[in-house]
Design a protein around this motif. Structure first.
Motif, PDB file in Angstrom:
ATOM      1  N   PHE A   1      35.849  47.995  45.098  1.00  0.00           N
ATOM      2  CA  PHE A   1      34.736  48.197  44.177  1.00  0.00           C
ATOM      3  C   PHE A   1      34.178  49.612  44.287  1.00  0.00           C
ATOM      4  O   PHE A   1      33.903  50.277  43.285  1.00  0.00           O
TER       5      PHE A   1
ATOM      6  N   ALA B   1      28.127  45.773  37.222  1.00  0.00           N
ATOM      7  CA  ALA B   1      26.889  45.172  37.741  1.00  0.00           C
ATOM      8  C   ALA B   1      27.135  43.721  38.142  1.00  0.00           C
ATOM      9  O   ALA B   1      26.633  43.243  39.167  1.00  0.00           O
ATOM     10  N   TYR B   2      27.905  43.030  37.324  1.00  0.00           N
ATOM     11  CA  TYR B   2      28.231  41.633  37.642  1.00  0.00           C
ATOM     12  C   TYR B   2      29.045  41.554  38.941  1.00  0.00           C
ATOM     13  O   TYR B   2      28.760  40.743  39.822  1.00  0.00           O
TER      14      TYR B   2
ATOM     15  N   PHE C   1      29.148  43.711  41.375  1.00  0.00           N
ATOM     16  CA  PHE C   1      28.259  44.044  42.496  1.00  0.00           C
ATOM     17  C   PHE C   1      27.486  42.805  42.953  1.00  0.00           C
ATOM     18  O   PHE C   1      27.367  42.517  44.144  1.00  0.00           O
ATOM     19  N   THR C   2      26.943  42.073  41.970  1.00  0.00           N
ATOM     20  CA  THR C   2      26.155  40.882  42.276  1.00  0.00           C
ATOM     21  C   THR C   2      27.006  39.849  43.007  1.00  0.00           C
ATOM     22  O   THR C   2      26.579  39.280  44.025  1.00  0.00           O
ATOM     23  N   GLU C   3      28.209  39.629  42.505  1.00  0.00           N
ATOM     24  CA  GLU C   3      29.092  38.663  43.160  1.00  0.00           C
ATOM     25  C   GLU C   3      29.422  39.093  44.595  1.00  0.00           C
ATOM     26  O   GLU C   3      29.483  38.266  45.500  1.00  0.00           O
TER      27      GLU C   3
ATOM     28  N   GLU D   1      27.518  40.750  46.568  1.00  0.00           N
ATOM     29  CA  GLU D   1      26.347  40.470  47.406  1.00  0.00           C
ATOM     30  C   GLU D   1      26.337  38.993  47.835  1.00  0.00           C
ATOM     31  O   GLU D   1      25.969  38.667  48.964  1.00  0.00           O
ATOM     32  N   LEU D   2      26.710  38.103  46.927  1.00  0.00           N
ATOM     33  CA  LEU D   2      26.779  36.682  47.282  1.00  0.00           C
ATOM     34  C   LEU D   2      27.832  36.445  48.365  1.00  0.00           C
ATOM     35  O   LEU D   2      27.606  35.692  49.318  1.00  0.00           O
TER      36      LEU D   2
ATOM     37  N   ALA E   1      26.373  29.932  47.931  1.00  0.00           N
ATOM     38  CA  ALA E   1      26.395  31.375  48.210  1.00  0.00           C
ATOM     39  C   ALA E   1      25.151  32.044  47.629  1.00  0.00           C
ATOM     40  O   ALA E   1      24.585  32.954  48.239  1.00  0.00           O
TER      41      ALA E   1
ATOM     42  N   ALA F   1      22.341  34.326  49.380  1.00  0.00           N
ATOM     43  CA  ALA F   1      22.049  35.684  48.898  1.00  0.00           C
ATOM     44  C   ALA F   1      20.543  35.872  48.717  1.00  0.00           C
ATOM     45  O   ALA F   1      20.004  36.948  48.988  1.00  0.00           O
TER      46      ALA F   1
ATOM     47  N   MET G   1      19.181  41.408  40.378  1.00  0.00           N
ATOM     48  CA  MET G   1      20.424  40.731  40.729  1.00  0.00           C
ATOM     49  C   MET G   1      20.186  39.225  40.903  1.00  0.00           C
ATOM     50  O   MET G   1      20.935  38.396  40.385  1.00  0.00           O
TER      51      MET G   1
ATOM     52  N   LEU H   1      21.382  43.413  33.985  1.00  0.00           N
ATOM     53  CA  LEU H   1      22.636  44.131  34.263  1.00  0.00           C
ATOM     54  C   LEU H   1      22.453  45.631  34.028  1.00  0.00           C
ATOM     55  O   LEU H   1      22.989  46.453  34.784  1.00  0.00           O
TER      56      LEU H   1
ATOM     57  N   ILE I   1      20.661  46.911  37.123  1.00  0.00           N
ATOM     58  CA  ILE I   1      21.585  47.015  38.267  1.00  0.00           C
ATOM     59  C   ILE I   1      22.484  48.246  38.088  1.00  0.00           C
ATOM     60  O   ILE I   1      22.678  49.034  39.020  1.00  0.00           O
TER      61      ILE I   1
ATOM     62  N   LEU J   1      23.662  50.959  41.009  1.00  0.00           N
ATOM     63  CA  LEU J   1      24.995  51.570  40.987  1.00  0.00           C
ATOM     64  C   LEU J   1      24.952  53.031  40.545  1.00  0.00           C
ATOM     65  O   LEU J   1      25.920  53.757  40.715  1.00  0.00           O
TER      66      LEU J   1
END
Lengths: 372, 394
Positions: free
Chosen positions: A250, A278-279, A281-283, A285-286, B299, B303, B323, B381, B384, B389
């Motif tokens: 990533f 962005a999606y 990145f979020t995944e 983090e999970l 998960a 988080a 997020m 999004l 983020i 990013l």
């Protein structure tokens, strides 16, 4: 316990990242692959891992290790995921060490010190078919003489062809039993399987392999406990490696979005790509949260640690799979070239996904545990 | 650590002794939620007892300082309290925008006097708050608010209209974004003010949603007098307060879904569809999707916990709330789609006792707002991409 690394754990992370960047960057993997190295792994690097205290991370100090825990093992596994370094760490330091720590006899335990020193490589032979199915082990061990006679076939045995000893799971009349085998034992043949990611694995065939009773690890019929402990830590550490590989892919993609120009603009300016990044990145983090939580649960001896490791493995696997696919797609044509590293990440993630149960395997187990 | 274990034991005993049986069980339906306020509605007298007992300890706002009525717990103690409440399936004693949104903003931006005045009644559930943010012309582009506050010396006169004001018709007070400088760039002319919904000139009109329910209102301000002492933060810098509060709102919406307390979705599905001889849900493809959902939901809960720990350790980026909001709201929509599939035609009933007046279908429809309210998924999004990013031109 907060879901963040302690200062000591961050120091270990820096040390592992620094050591691997210096001694085993991706070029190291390429060198082993392109020279068709017969071992596929560097013994020198493994000794270096021992000197750094990484190889014996979960091995108790009295057995020659560092006496640390699952979180620390996960930190190292994540670093290995970032650099794609072929290493006996998973097979020896995580899987074999956990089995021997839990159930090894006085004559077997010295292997722990040799693992910790980076002198010995051990392998755990569990899988038999193409999918991980430790509940359906078919290899047999029949009583014979003062010991057992083993028959069966194992696959996806990490580092099996360079192992100094193999731990084999087989069924006895009393139940699942673990055996410690010398690879030179007559009837045992080990064949290296060159894998898509250029990391090590082997097939092992056992044909009338005669072993003494002292080859048994722990008690006859009681292999399930130590095996499950090893699989749980192994899954959590595999999740860490997946997080490392996915996150690294990533990061490379994010850099590319900020430098590659098309249509007179940086491609990272396009909202279609921004939202996908962005999606992702979020995944990620999970996946990081689930992985650290599983490692902490193991260290705390929590009863849900096994389930937590399964959740982490499934989540990190799915997310890393997405990360490498997006990496290749967003890199465009260069992402398909062997010269570029992202393809290596895709291959490694595929292998790590299959290792110790893929997302389907762990989702199935979770569903069963939830009663549906 | 020993202290924490002592705290756990004491908390467990106290909850066991003080949480009435009526206030335990799976997540409550809307009618069983206690929102407090001047016209508080309690489904049973036990619900009031539970609120009063928890409020007395400050445990309706466990991490707020004691001097403002809060519980004064540190993060680890608050986690213990939450886990002990989950253990006995204790329901939240109070649902409160005051606790979730306004309180944290007051703690960060309010004067000492404002904190003393507004926080304790929030903890006790005495004042119910609503949020005056969105307007007909200011949705995703929230900083375009047009509601005007005209300076009258010691007070302002406010005129304008808000929309999607949750429970405005039931709230006692409002925290509201108003334009105090129409000449300034849009982010720099907004102020954050508080006023009583009983003030002359305030009217509300509930909006009927696709769920058939009306949790949201249109809210109209017609020459409403707002005292200047009720300005929070700096004049014309209300956007800073608004953003901080939005982060709490987003975290709250993200957390609205599956808390892992109720019956697992797969078991709910099994109630409707049955299990096969092997004990598996009798719909293999639906079962697989539910199992995948469970992995993601587990998960996501972790988080959220990790983000909270990072915030506490000052390691979190402020945009982390976006997020959580994004993922949590999409996840909740997914959960309700699966619940509808699991319910089959039973879940389609809209009226009658058997379906609790169509609760499954109405809840399902309600979740469609999750990815719109508090900033759409697409806005999250964008945030983020830009702030976390640092993608170009975002």
């Amino acid at each position: 316990m907060p879901l963040i690394l302690t200062e000591e754990q961050i120091m270990l992370q820096d040390a592992a990242d620094g050591f691997l960047k210096e001694n085993a960057p991706i070029a190291h993997l390429r060198r082993l692959r392109d020279s068709r190295d017969p071992d596929g792994v560097s013994r020198d690097l493994w000794r270096g891992f021992g000197e750094m205290g990484f190889s014996g991370v979960v091995i108790p100090e009295q057995d020659g290790g560092s006496g640390l825990g699952a979180v620390e093992a996960g930190v190292i596994a994540e670093s290995l995921g970032r650099t794609l370094t072929p290493s006996p760490f998973m097979g020896s330091s995580v899987l074999a060490a956990t089995v021997l720590k839990a159930a090894g006899s006085q004559t077997q335990k010295p292997w722990l010190g040799r693992i910790a020193a980076g002198e010995a490589i051990l392998s755990l032979a569990v899988d038999e078919g193409p999918k991980h199915a430790p509940a359906k082990i078919a290899a047999r061990a029949e009583r014979s003489g003062n010991g057992f006679k083993l028959n069966g076939a194992k696959g996806f045995v990490l580092d099996g062809h360079v192992a100094d000893a193999l731990i084999v799971a087989a069924q006895t009349d009393e139940g699942l039993t673990l055996f410690l085998l010398d690879p030179a034992t007559p009837g045992l043949s080990v064949e290296r399987t060159v894998m898509v990611d250029a990391h090590n694995a082997a097939r092992a065939t056992l044909s009338e392999v005669q072993v003494d009773a002292d080859a048994v690890i722990g008690a006859v019929g009681e292999g399930r406990g130590p095996l499950d402990a090893a699989l749980t830590l192994g899954r959590a550490c595999a999740a860490s490696s997946l997080v490392g590989a996915g996150d690294q892919a990533f990061k490379a993609t994010l850099d590319y979005l900020k430098t590659r120009k098309q249509f007179g603009r940086l491609i990272g300016e396009f909202q279609a790509l921004q939202h996908r990044a962005a999606y992702l990145f979020t995944e990620l983090e999970l996946a990081k949260a689930a992985t650290l939580a599983a490692l902490q649960a193991i260290d705390a001896g929590r009863s849900d640690a096994e389930q937590a490791a399964g959740i982490a493995k499934a989540k990190a696997g799915r997310v890393a799979e997405l990360a490498v696919q997006e990496a290749v797609q967003m890199h465009g044509g260069v992402g398909m070239t062997d010269e570029f590293d992202v393809g290596l990440f895709m291959k490694r993630v595929r292998v790590l996904n299959e290792l110790l149960g893929d997302a389907h395997f762990h989702a199935e187990r979770l569903a069963r545990a939830q009663g549906f | 650590m020993a202290d924490l274990e002592t705290f756990r034991a004491e908390t467990r005993d106290w909850l066991e002794a003080n949480c009435p049986p009526e206030c335990r069980g799976a997540a409550p339906g809307e009618a069983e939620m206690v929102w407090g306020g001047r016209n508080a509605v309690f489904p049973t007298p036990a619900h009031k007892v539970w609120l009063d007992r928890m409020a007395e300890r400050g445990w309706t706002a466990p991490e707020w300082p004691r001097e403002y009525g809060g519980g004064g717990l540190n993060r680890e103690e608050a986690k213990v309290l939450a886990s002990e409440m989950r253990r006995i399936k204790a329901r939240p004693p109070l649902y409160s925008f005051g606790v979730w949104m306004l309180g944290p903003a007051l703690l960060a931006f309010g004067t000492e006097e404002q904190k003393q005045r507004f926080l304790p009644p929030i903890v006790r559930g005495e004042i119910r708050w609503c949020q005056g943010y969105s307007e007909p012309g200011a949705g995703s582009d929230l900083a375009s608010v047009q509601t005007r506050a005209v300076n009258q010396g010691d007070h302002w006169i406010v005129n304008g209209q808000k929309i999607w004001t949750s429970y405005a018709d039931k709230a006692d007070w409002i925290f509201c974004l108003v334009r105090t400088d129409p000449e300034a760039p849009k982010h720099l002319g907004i102020s954050f003010v508080l006023f009583d919904m009983a003030t002359p000139g305030v009217t509300t009109r509930p909006i009927t949603l696709i769920s058939g329910k009306s949790p949201f209102c249109e809210t109209f301000f017609d020459d409403v007098r707002v005292e200047k002492e009720n300005l929070i933060g700096t004049l014309n810098r209300g956007w800073d307060v608004a953003k901080a509060l939005l982060a709490h709102e987003r975290t709250m919406i993200g957390a609205m879904g599956d808390t892992g307390v109720g019956r697992p979705l797969g078991q709910v599905a099994a109630d409707h569809l049955g299990l096969d001889e092997a004990g598996r849900l009798d719909e293999p493809l639906l079962r697989a999707r539910i199992a995948d959902y469970d992995i993601d939901a587990a998960a996501f809960r972790l988080a959220m916990e990790r983000a909270g720990d990072q915030m506490k350790a000052k390691q979190a980026h402020p945009a982390i709330a976006s997020m959580l909001k994004y993922y949590g709201s999409e996840l909740n929509k997914r959960r309700h789609e699966l619940a509808m599939a699991a319910g089959g035609s039973d879940a389609l009933e809209w009226e009658g006792e058997r379906s609790n007046d169509g609760q499954a279908a109405r809840d399902w429809l309600r979740t469609k707002a999750n990815s719109i309210e508090g900033g759409t998924s697409e806005v999250q999004l964008n945030i983020i991409a830009k702030h976390l990013l640092q993608l170009p031109g975002a």
